[in-house]
Design an enzyme around this catalytic site. Sequence first.
Site, PDB file in Angstrom:
ATOM      1  N   THR A 370     -50.870  50.945  24.683  1.00  0.00           N
ATOM      2  CA  THR A 370     -51.133  50.798  23.268  1.00  0.00           C
ATOM      3  C   THR A 370     -52.338  51.674  23.055  1.00  0.00           C
ATOM      4  OG1 THR A 370     -50.238  48.605  23.356  1.00  0.00           O
ATOM      5  CG2 THR A 370     -51.853  48.988  21.621  1.00  0.00           C
ATOM      6  N   ASP A 412     -41.831  41.635  23.265  1.00  0.00           N
ATOM      7  CA  ASP A 412     -42.890  40.699  22.871  1.00  0.00           C
ATOM      8  C   ASP A 412     -42.371  39.398  22.266  1.00  0.00           C
ATOM      9  OD1 ASP A 412     -44.867  42.265  23.857  1.00  0.00           O
ATOM     10  OD2 ASP A 412     -45.570  43.031  21.936  1.00  0.00           O
ATOM     11  N   SER A 441     -47.611  39.753  18.438  1.00  0.00           N
ATOM     12  CA  SER A 441     -48.442  40.776  19.079  1.00  0.00           C
ATOM     13  C   SER A 441     -49.757  40.166  19.546  1.00  0.00           C
ATOM     14  CB  SER A 441     -48.737  41.876  18.064  1.00  0.00           C
ATOM     15  OG  SER A 441     -49.652  42.806  18.594  1.00  0.00           O
ATOM     16  N   SER A 442     -50.438  40.866  20.445  1.00  0.00           N
ATOM     17  CA  SER A 442     -51.812  40.504  20.801  1.00  0.00           C
ATOM     18  C   SER A 442     -52.806  41.523  20.268  1.00  0.00           C
ATOM     19  CB  SER A 442     -51.967  40.437  22.320  1.00  0.00           C
ATOM     20  OG  SER A 442     -51.110  39.474  22.841  1.00  0.00           O
TER      21      SER A 442
HETATM   22  O1  DON Z   1     -48.283  44.003  20.618  1.00  0.00           O
HETATM   23  C1  DON Z   1     -48.650  43.710  21.746  1.00  0.00           C
HETATM   24  O2  DON Z   1     -49.425  42.808  21.976  1.00  0.00           O
HETATM   25  C2  DON Z   1     -48.151  44.531  22.920  1.00  0.00           C
HETATM   26  N1  DON Z   1     -46.897  45.121  22.622  1.00  0.00           N
HETATM   27  C3  DON Z   1     -49.177  45.537  23.271  1.00  0.00           C
HETATM   28  C4  DON Z   1     -48.788  46.298  24.502  1.00  0.00           C
HETATM   29  C5  DON Z   1     -49.929  46.906  25.171  1.00  0.00           C
HETATM   30  O3  DON Z   1     -51.047  46.761  24.793  1.00  0.00           O
HETATM   31  C6  DON Z   1     -49.603  47.670  26.394  1.00  0.00           C
HETATM   32  N2  DON Z   1     -50.785  48.317  26.873  1.00  0.00           N
HETATM   33  N3  DON Z   1     -51.571  48.489  27.520  1.00  0.00           N
END
Ligand code: DON
Length: 561
Positions: A370, A412, A441-442
């Site tokens: 991300t 997710d 999401s986080s």
């Molecule tokens: O929305 C979320 O929480 C996850 N899809 C984020 C994924 C993520 O941060 C992967 N990375 N390092």
Amino acid sequence: MRTACIYFCWLAVACGDLALANESQSAGKTVRCRSGAVVCVSEPAASAGLQTLKGGGNAVDAAVATAFALAVTHPAAGNIGGGGYMLVLPKEADPVVFDFREVAPAAATKDMFVDAAGRTPHRRVGVPGTVRGLAMARERFGRLSWRDLVSPAITLARDGFLLDAETARSLSDVLADSDATRFAELHRVFRQVDGKRWRPGDRLVQPDLARTLERIADQGADAFYDGETADQIAAEMKRGGGLITKQDLRGYQAIKRQPLRGTYRGYEIIAVPPSSSGGTTLIEALNILENFPLPPGGWSTTSAHLTIEATRRAYRDRARYLGDPQASTIPEKLITKQYAKELALKIDPHRATPSRELTGDIPLAEGEHTTHLSVIDADRNAVSMTYTLENSYGSRVVVPGAGFLLNDEMNDFNWQPGVTDSTGRIGTEANLVRPGRRMLSSMCPTIVARDGKPVLITGSPGGRTIINTVLCVIVSTIDFQMDVRQAVDAPRLHHGWLPDIVRLEPALAEQRDILQGLRALGHTVVSGSRQGDAHSIGVDLDSGEITAAADTRIHGSAAGY
Ligand code: DON
């Protein structure tokens, strides 16, 4: 005129020359300046944002330009085929969140991922939200034209840009790790001409992506959701057995939401609401922590223990209650001080609470990438934005002829109804797959303010660890009294209820007294790898100085003037 200025400044960047363009501008890992700054994972993208600020754009314009540029220069997570959240704190107005999280396609079902056979790359793709979200933010706050904001990305895609060491490594690794027949378009678009590994300084040119961005610049977001690009996405879904149709794309809507507001030791915490769990979990954990003094100077066994106990409880509530607010009811008490006090009273300062003791009514069974950017402008409008493809390079499905990657955000959702277990799998009702709904999401783009003025803009990648990374940056700033550079560098920890394990960044695990102290209290502690990538900006309200601090855990670049 403005377009010409942005374009001209932009050329220098696209040609790979990011040395100081003039004396009143600087770029690096830490930039101290007074007018405005952008910080993110990629140097050319930070520079695109800075040139947008200097060309008359505000923080939202710069965030949009940076996000489009990241879709070119940071293909692991920067995207137009994914989704995310932009938190805006305008000068003298109420803050706003643009939620452009992906949604499940209409044909999705609650048990579509129960069988491993259903978990194909194409079925993991959620309906992308990024282009609609960026368009909505610009429409509400932007000063520059839409084309101005997409143009730097078009130039970077069409003329190419020079790879930094991390991007060269990451691209080479994903190609080496992806079957060339199954992911043929990924290989066609991203492989090095001679088929060898990418090296730092090689130029990556993306003509298909340039054409897609050109259409978006010309026709607006509809070019993605209802035109040739939508046709290309739908065709690829059909070919690969995915569920997304043209109707799903046409129906996608970004949502403007009110941010969550909390306080922590006199500071205002402004954070992202559901459909992300980020803000709720962060504010709940900070509210619990506020019941204990955390002395300055950095981590000790006691401050680490209390932080772990606070996050253990907040993450337990995350698992129990959080999901798309349009599909489940989220109790308001989660972010109240009273509730936090009740939870804090049950923390034993001398013993770790086993996570199983907090399970309550959750039936418990015996399962890179991300990217975040922070922006501030001369008027002190602030933007904190995190967006993602979910995994590094998302589903690894590149839309043929369109040059961009699709997310695998369906990961997710809670895949196995009813299956919550000690490995960290969650099967609670609130986040089961539902057609048209957002997966939990986080992501946790956050702004800390005083008297409505931003003092810290932060956020991070890292899946479930994101919220704890943001919490660590805030605790390091407010409790440990570090400046933003030190707070970003400070080691981080993570505990997410289940699995019942504390992960310490290596620099923290090396502090033997803390490691052994936590074990003596009953925690299971492991030394993890790096946690997060929190590109942050601090503002000194007395002097007016801005400090943009790139997180150097991956690469990171700050640019300001
Ligand atoms: O929305 C979320 O929480 C996850 N899809 C984020 C994924 C993520 O941060 C992967 N990375 N390092």
